[in-house]
Design an enzyme around this catalytic site. Structure first.
Site, PDB file in Angstrom:
ATOM      1  CB  SER A 189      -0.872   0.023   1.253  1.00 11.98           C
ATOM      2  OG  SER A 189      -1.488   1.294   1.400  1.00 11.98           O
ATOM      3  CE1 TYR A 235      -4.051  -2.244   5.114  1.00  4.14           C
ATOM      4  CE2 TYR A 235      -3.120  -0.066   4.753  1.00  4.14           C
ATOM      5  CZ  TYR A 235      -3.700  -1.218   4.259  1.00  4.14           C
ATOM      6  OH  TYR A 235      -3.915  -1.351   2.906  1.00  4.14           O
TER       7      TYR A 235
END
Ligand code: NDP
Length: 260
Positions: A148, A161
């Site tokens: 990401s 995350y």
């Protein structure tokens, strides 16, 4: 195009979102697909049918990637069925968003269990399988991690995350270094903001539309933007690419504009 005719890919978190987009793009290139997901069995079976309609084979194996023994069983089943594994995509990831001052340790562990350790399990079992296979073409196998842009962009309330995504980027580089002598390619794709069911849990239609308009490319990404990138990295065209991290974000990370 049929750049990957006859190859076999295993994709985690493939029932929906980016994983589904990757599965469809790889099937379009001639790949048989192992679909792993944890709860969405109906969607996984519907995707398998879509893949079969394209003339490819598909196998659904419900797996929670945070369960190492379950991931081992997933790879064993895939290899038993297809006899080989050419492409593995560690895509499954979750984000439990909580401000750092209030974050619950259970939430952090759950996020890391899937988004970091689930990726580790997937990549390690993939590498162990690929290392045993003969070198028939240019590569013994392709491992692709879905990271990401949050691996470098410190979006708030997303510490666990973001930490996991930074970790899997370095996992990819380190595995690439170790596995180059075996001609196993390991690369990371870092998506920007992609319109998926997962994102729709965090944002309304209005928010997504507004966000799309602010991205330099003028829209949110779609799952097939990532799928086409994965198909390229899995192809011989990307034979000499390993240890790379490719941002696929419509210019999100370079598009910051400050007032004149
Ligand atoms: P979605 O939630 O839309 O799809 C992910 C799929 O993976 C779901 O079916 C999900 O099931 C499944 N899954 C979740 N946890 C597990 C698990 N433990 N084992 C097996 N399957 C699991 O997510 P996206 O498609 O948006 O995201 C896919 C990947 O892309 C993730 O790694 C995410 O971090 C990354 N990404 C996404 C971006 C985006 O904007 N969409 C941006 C950057 C990266 P369930 O619904 O039960 O959780």
């Amino acid at each position: 195009m049929n750049r990957l005719e006859g190859q076999v890919a295993l994709i985690t978190g493939a029932a929906r979102g980016i994983g589904k987009g990757i599965a469809l793009c790889l099937a379009d290139e001639g790949v048989d697909i192992v679909i792993a997901d944890r709860y969405h069995e109906d969607e996984a079976e519907a995707l398998a049918q879509q893949i079969r309609d394209k003339g490819r084979q598909a196998l659904v194996h419900m797996t929670d990637v945070s369960d190492r023994a379950a991931v081992a069983a997933l790879f064993a089943t895939a290899v038993e069925r297809f006899g080989q594994l050419n492409i593995a995509v560690a895509n499954a990831g979750i984000s439990i968003r909580e401000p750092i001052l209030e974050a619950q340790w259970e939430s952090v562990e759950r996020t890391l269990g899937v988004t970091q350790f689930g990726v580790y399990h997937t990549c390690q079992f993939a590498a162990q399988q690929m290392a045993q296979q003969p070198l028939t073409g240019r590569s013994r196998g392709k491992i692709i991690i879905i990271g990401s842009i949050l691996q470098e962009l410190p979006v708030q309330t997303s510490t666990a995350y973001n930490m996991a995504k930074a970790a899997v980027n370095h996992l990819g580089r380190t595995m690439a270094a170790e596995l180059a002598r075996l001609h196993i390619n390991v690369n990371v794709v870092n998506p920007g903001w992609i319109d998926t069911p997962g994102e729709r849990q965090h944002a309304s239609e209005e928010t997504l539309q507004a966000a799309g308009a602010h991205i330099p490319w003028g829209r949110l990404g779609q799952p097939d933007d990532i799928g086409k990138t994965v198909a390229f990295l899995a192809s011989d065209d990307a034979d000499y690419i390993t240890g790379a991290a490719l941002r696929v974000d419509g210019g999100y990370m370079v598009g910051l504009s400050l007032p004149d």
